[in-house]
Design an enzyme around this catalytic site. Structure first.
Site, PDB file in Angstrom:
ATOM      1  N   SER A 699       0.835  -1.210   0.000  1.00  0.00           N
ATOM      2  CA  SER A 699       0.000   0.000   0.000  1.00  0.00           C
ATOM      3  C   SER A 699       0.866   1.255   0.000  1.00  0.00           C
ATOM      4  O   SER A 699       0.506   2.257  -0.615  1.00  0.00           O
ATOM      5  CB  SER A 699      -0.947   0.002   1.207  1.00  0.00           C
ATOM      6  N   ASN A 702       2.178   1.597  -3.743  1.00  0.00           N
ATOM      7  CA  ASN A 702       1.254   1.672  -4.877  1.00  0.00           C
ATOM      8  C   ASN A 702      -0.093   2.343  -4.631  1.00  0.00           C
ATOM      9  O   ASN A 702      -0.779   2.668  -5.602  1.00  0.00           O
ATOM     10  CB  ASN A 702       0.977   0.254  -5.396  1.00  0.00           C
ATOM     11  N   TYR A 703      -0.493   2.533  -3.371  1.00  0.00           N
ATOM     12  CA  TYR A 703      -1.864   3.000  -3.140  1.00  0.00           C
ATOM     13  C   TYR A 703      -1.990   4.256  -2.285  1.00  0.00           C
ATOM     14  O   TYR A 703      -2.889   5.052  -2.512  1.00  0.00           O
ATOM     15  CB  TYR A 703      -2.698   1.864  -2.519  1.00  0.00           C
ATOM     16  N   MET A 704      -1.127   4.428  -1.304  1.00  0.00           N
ATOM     17  CA  MET A 704      -1.242   5.589  -0.418  1.00  0.00           C
ATOM     18  C   MET A 704      -0.419   6.749  -0.984  1.00  0.00           C
ATOM     19  O   MET A 704       0.760   6.581  -1.270  1.00  0.00           O
ATOM     20  CB  MET A 704      -0.731   5.243   0.998  1.00  0.00           C
TER      21      MET A 704
END
Length: 752
Positions: A699, A702-704
């Protein structure tokens, strides 16, 4: 001399250590630094050193006599430590570090963008590095109890299977073992030919080759420091040759510049093609992409040439080829910290931030349609609710004969849903969702659609539950839940609400928003400002874990992790026991009881034994020439390391004691130190235990939105190194300049 060095450095492929990932990035490369910069940096460092010396001598004479001894002592300490620290100065940096340092001067976010539709204007690189040709070992496998002669190509294929762990995730699993063996033997027979004596896999015995590989593994452990340095030099030569690209006048690191070696395909989960043989890729299969004005790099494989040369500035890849397992195109691209990836990341997070201003409109849209009379509209609205609230991936159709049977929201089948899993009856609104998600990671959660989490503020969780019952009614277990919906229909609908919006943007938005909200909760808590940086990092990791759980970012707990936790637990108990002993000593001293205080045992003799054992192992490694001598040297080295480990444990068990009888103040001070040690270790164990099954890094990478973490660190005086590794700091260099008050919201999307 050059020939000798090359032959010595040449190593047989290490099949035992091959990764099961066929697309992982290799080590990032570096290339020679410009000579002019060397001169400037060395002169600058020389003048700086000279001026520093002058300042030191001046200040020493001016200081008062009371402070002089302290300053002199500190000065001596600094002088002793200086060479190590100054080794990181420009003059002393190695080639790779100098270039990495120089590259930091290029700030792509301040540079001009290439023309619209283009990724670059000029690009030059050295192509891809190919693995060495197979070096036959000559060890024969057995068939029906008899040794079998194999050609080098056949022997290489047999070695791929022999290198597999019989107790590993592929051959040690009763479901995957037959798939792997059948696929391997099909390809192995194709290499052997129709007239070969080998016909039945059950009569094949690969253990002689396995034993040879295990033996070679032990032999390799006997590597000397000189050989290790030589191997590193060989690796660096390839790194400097292939590891950089020149893009629009500046250097960029190349990611996966090493061509994938041949081997047995492993895949993830129950991949239907596991065990098939990955073929060796030749230069003729490789297509290069570079600018027309760039020199075409020489192909370094004798007797071969590049397959094709392209000049396409609208794409980012440098090299491309097609692998034989799934017939997919593979690419050599720039590294994660390149400007290409940085621009893509920033654009992704800004798009997710733009969703902040549109999320209310989107939720209003799908909530209205949850009760639509049209089944297609109702399915679309339900899928949007699931993607938004449960952070599921969108999913898509897959050919299960070609790929593993992994699913997402749109590809859920009736068999993946279990209504009222605990047979509670009544008005129960629970559904157990169980399926394999991306990378065959298990998603198994029981969702209570009637809970406040999904019903408050008109969450409409109960309506979603009713919709699921309706979609599954009168269907077979293998039928799709969303029978009238595809990812294309879903994404096309989302684009009508917000330009560029797709289902995967929701995951980035939810991950970033959850992190920011969780961090703000901790900052508003009482006593937050009194926490140490380490304690604040624990809270950050807790917030990170909430995101990882939301996105189902899991990892398998390894044996090494379990062993580490057990060891830490034992150490914690030892520290607590030691604290009790210290308190007892203090109690006796306070009450005037004249009890003998235990002192440290002299372990000088044990230290000398360990030192001699390590020296003996080193000497044996350097003298070892034959296979037997190298195995003996490895055994001695492992024995010496075990002795060193035992000595470390002995030291730890008496760390709380003194060499001579202590004073009462010393005991009090040590008790306080032990309290801190115990507190720190408890935090460490809790962190490792809480996160052993959760992949926090996924995360983060790639996501946060990284700017949330950077701003949080600045607000709370937490060093960024405590939150982001060096790799992450390099990847997100564009995010490091945000102010402490920065927030993830729709306003940042306007900044570009």
């Amino acid at each position: 001399a050059a020939k000798k060095k090359t032959s010595a450095a040449k190593k047989r492929p290490n099949y035992k250590e091959d990764s099961d990932d066929d697309d992982d990035d290799e080590d990032y490369a570096s290339s020679p630094a410009p000579p002019k910069k060397k001169k400037r940096s060395s002169s600058a460092s020389t003048s700086t050193a000279a001026s520093t010396k002058k300042k030191k001598s001046t200040t020493t004479t001016k200081k008062s006599t009371k402070k002089t001894p302290v300053k002199k002592e500190n000065g001596k300490k600094k002088a002793a430590a200086a060479p190590k620290k100054e080794a990181k100065g420009l003059k002393q940096l190695d080639k790779s570090e100098r270039i990495s340092h120089a590259m930091q001067a290029y700030l792509w976010w301040n540079a001009d963008d290439p023309p619209k539709g283009q990724q670059w204007c000029k690009m030059e690189h050295a192509g891809v590095s190919f693995p060495e040709a197979y070096d036959p070992h000559g060890v024969k496998m057995r068939y029906d109890g008899k040794e079998v002669d194999l050609t080098p190509v056949e022997e290489e294929a047999a070695t791929f299977f022999a290198a597999m762990d019989p107790d590993g995730m592929h051959l040690g699993n009763s479901k995957t073992k037959p798939i792997f063996e059948n696929n391997f033997f099909t390809d192995f027979k194709a290499i052997l030919g129709k007239n070969h004596v080998i016909k039945d896999f059950k009569k094949c015995d690969f253990t002689p080759i396995t034993a040879h590989l295990d033996e070679q593994k032990i032999v390799r452990k006997a590597i000397t420091d000189a050989e290790r340095k030589q191997n590193k030099d060989v690796k660096n030569t390839a790194m400097f040759k292939f590891g950089y690209a020149l893009v629009d006048g500046h250097l960029e690191k190349v990611g996966n510049y090493n061509m994938e070696p041949p081997g047995a395909f492993r895949g993830r989960g129950e991949h239907p093609k596991m065990g098939k043989l990955k073929q060796r890729v030749d230069p003729e299969q490789v297509m290069l992409n570079l600018s027309e004005c760039a020199a075409v790099p020489m192909c370094h494989v004798p007797g071969h040439a590049w397959g094709d040369i392209r000049h396409n500035p609208t794409v980012q890849w440098l090299c491309s080829w097609t692998e034989n397992i799934n017939g997919q195109s593979k690419y050599m691209q720039l590294a994660a910290q390149s400007s290409f990836k940085g621009k893509s990341d920033r654009s992704k997070y800004n798009k997710a931030a733009r969703l902040c201003g549109n999320i209310d409109k989107i939720r209003k849209d799908y909530k209205k349609n949850l009760t639509s009379k049209s089944n297609e509209t109702r399915q679309l609205a339900t899928a949007m609710w699931v993607i938004d609230r449960l952070a599921l991936r969108v999913g898509g159709e897959k050919d299960t004969e070609e790929e593993a049977d992994t699913v997402g929201c749109c590809s859920l089948r009736v068999e993946h849903l279990k209504f009222d899993p605990n047979d509670e009856g009544g008005d129960n609104k629970e559904i157990e969702l169980e399926f394999l998600g991306k990378d065959s990671m298990l998603f198994k959660q029981t969702i209570d659609f009637g809970s406040a989490l999904y019903t408050e503020n008109n969450g409409m969780g109960e309506q979603v539950y009713e919709n699921f019952k309706r979609f599954c009614k009168k269907k077979k277990v293998t039928d799709d839940v969303f029978s009238d919906l595809t990812p294309t229909i879903l994404n096309n609908h989302l684009k009508t609400i917000m330009d560029g919006l797709s289902a995967k943007v929701f995951r980035t938005y939810n991950a970033s928003k959850t992190l920011q909200d969780e961090l703000m909760k901790t900052e508003e808590a009482k006593g937050w400002k009194r926490l140490t940086a380490a304690e604040k990092v624990v809270e950050y990791n807790n917030a990170n874990r909430e995101v990882a759980i939301l996105c189902n970012h899991q990892k398998t707990v390894s044996k090494a992790q379990e062993a580490t936790l057990d060891t830490l637990g034992e150490k914690l108990e030892t520290l607590k026991t030691q604290k009790k002993e210290l308190k007892k000593i203090l109690e006796n001293m306070t009450n005037g009881k004249k009890k003998k205080i235990p002192l440290k045992k002299n372990i000088k003799e044990e230290q000398e034994k360990v030192a001699k054992a390590l020296e003996k192992a080193k000497s044996m490694k350097e003298k070892a020439k034959t296979k037997e001598e190298k195995i003996a040297a490895t055994e001695q080295d492992e024995k010496a390391k075990q002795m060193r480990k035992d000595l470390g444990e002995l030291k730890f068990t008496q760390n709380h004691l003194w060499e001579k009888e202590p004073s009462k103040d010393q005991v009090v001070k040590k008790i306080e130190n032990w309290k801190e040690k115990i507190k720190k270790m408890e935090l460490n164990i809790k962190h490792k235990d809480d996160n052993k099954e959760v992949a926090l890094g996924t995360s983060k990478l790639n996501y946060m939105d990284p700017r949330i973490s950077v701003a949080w660190c600045k607000r709370n005086d937490v060093p960024i190194e405590k939150v982001f590794s060096k790799t992450m700091r390099d990847k997100f260099n564009w995010a490091m300049a945000v102010p402490p008050e920065w927030l993830f919201n729709e306003e940042i999307a306007k900044q570009g």
